[in-house]
Design an enzyme around this catalytic site. Structure first.
Site, PDB file in Angstrom:
ATOM      1  N   LYS A  23       0.807  -1.225   0.000  1.00 49.32           N
ATOM      2  CA  LYS A  23       0.000   0.000   0.000  1.00 49.32           C
ATOM      3  C   LYS A  23       0.839   1.273   0.000  1.00 49.32           C
ATOM      4  O   LYS A  23       0.578   2.187  -0.773  1.00 49.32           O
ATOM      5  CB  LYS A  23      -0.902   0.045   1.243  1.00 49.32           C
ATOM      6  CG  LYS A  23      -2.216  -0.624   1.083  1.00 49.32           C
ATOM      7  CD  LYS A  23      -3.289  -0.016   1.990  1.00 49.32           C
ATOM      8  CE  LYS A  23      -2.881   0.159   3.429  1.00 49.32           C
ATOM      9  NZ  LYS A  23      -2.618  -1.094   4.132  1.00 49.32           N
ATOM     10  N   ARG A  73      10.791 -11.504   4.832  1.00 47.19           N
ATOM     11  CA  ARG A  73      11.637 -10.306   4.884  1.00 47.19           C
ATOM     12  C   ARG A  73      12.810 -10.473   5.852  1.00 47.19           C
ATOM     13  O   ARG A  73      12.647 -10.989   6.944  1.00 47.19           O
ATOM     14  CB  ARG A  73      10.800  -9.140   5.432  1.00 47.19           C
ATOM     15  CG  ARG A  73      10.327  -8.168   4.419  1.00 47.19           C
ATOM     16  CD  ARG A  73       9.647  -7.019   5.153  1.00 47.19           C
ATOM     17  NE  ARG A  73       8.431  -6.636   4.469  1.00 47.19           N
ATOM     18  CZ  ARG A  73       7.386  -6.064   5.055  1.00 47.19           C
ATOM     19  NH1 ARG A  73       7.381  -5.840   6.356  1.00 47.19           N
ATOM     20  NH2 ARG A  73       6.328  -5.749   4.359  1.00 47.19           N
ATOM     21  N   ARG A  85      12.370  -9.092  11.742  1.00 43.07           N
ATOM     22  CA  ARG A  85      11.753  -8.265  12.792  1.00 43.07           C
ATOM     23  C   ARG A  85      10.631  -9.052  13.465  1.00 43.07           C
ATOM     24  O   ARG A  85       9.946  -9.843  12.813  1.00 43.07           O
ATOM     25  CB  ARG A  85      11.162  -6.985  12.182  1.00 43.07           C
ATOM     26  CG  ARG A  85      12.197  -5.978  11.722  1.00 43.07           C
ATOM     27  CD  ARG A  85      11.551  -4.674  11.368  1.00 43.07           C
ATOM     28  NE  ARG A  85      10.507  -4.901  10.350  1.00 43.07           N
ATOM     29  CZ  ARG A  85      10.098  -3.981   9.496  1.00 43.07           C
ATOM     30  NH1 ARG A  85      10.617  -2.774   9.520  1.00 43.07           N
ATOM     31  NH2 ARG A  85       9.162  -4.261   8.618  1.00 43.07           N
TER      32      ARG A  85
END
Ligand SMILES: [Zn+2]
Length: 218
Positions: free
Chosen positions: A13, A127, A161
């Site tokens: 987004k 990620r 993370r």
């Protein structure tokens, strides 16, 4: 053109919002940026928001709405804006409608970025971020580092993370389904929703979005 951008976490987004806002010459208004700006400039709303955040509480809708209203009244938003991260529930959507109506304005479109749930999990949980610089971002499948666990740019250690763990991603998706997805039905009732697939390259998704919106261009 006044647009609301919606989509699950991991739909890209923020990236799409920046490209679309640039293409349409309207400001990209994200709640994250609004919060940061109000807090760093120590506005009354920023101080209020910070007091909730410091206490570990969610910032109430009224505060978020007031920040959004302030921002939408800036001169650069005269010809429209692209909202990203707001509204995130039906009561915020209703408040936004009221606010726009009071200024004799209305939304032109709600752009819904669609991504299959398993793809979202794969995108986020894969990620890996560099400990030296959070701008050094890799992905175990889509952008693997040459040497596993080591940053190609600076040699730093790559890590996942906490926010990106599969468990957290599934929780965020659950919140999206229960809180944010109902606004799509809310806007469908107003005939505003344009749904596009957010799969593929960034520029392909941007093109798809621009093609879905042309009838709304001035
Ligand atoms: Zn690095």
């Amino acid at each position: 053109m006044r647009i609301v951008l919606v989509g699950p976490p991991g739909a890209g987004k923020g990236t799409q919002a920046a490209y679309l806002a640039n293409n349409l010459s309207i400001p990209h208004i994200s709640t994250g940026d609004l919060f940061r700006a109000n807090i760093s400039q120590q506005t009354e709303l920023g101080k209020l928001a910070k007091s909730y955040m410091d206490a570990g509480n969610l910032v109430p809708d009224e505060v978020t709405i007031a920040m959004a209203k302030d921002r939408m009244e800036k001169p650069d938003a005269e010809n429209g804006f692209l909202l990203d991260g707001f509204p995130r529930n039906v009561s915020q959507a209703e408040a936004l409608d009221e606010m726009l109506q009071s200024e004799s304005m209305k939304l032109d479109a709600v752009l819904d970025l669609e991504v299959p749930e398993e793809e979202v999990v794969k995108r986020i949980a894969g990620r890996r971020i560099c400990r030296n610089d959070s701008a050094h971002v890799f992905h175990v499948s889509y952008k693997p580092a040459a040497k596993e666990g080591v940053c190609d740019v600076c040699g730093g250690e790559l890590y996942q993370r906490d926010d990106d763990s599969e468990e957290t991603v599934r929780k965020r998706l659950e919140v999206y389904h229960t809180q944010t997805e109902p606004i799509i039905d809310y806007y469908k009732a107003q005939g505003l929703v344009v749904t596009i697939s957010a799969l593929g390259k960034v520029e392909e998704v941007t093109r798809r979005a621009m093609e879905a919106l042309p009838q709304l261009e001035d």
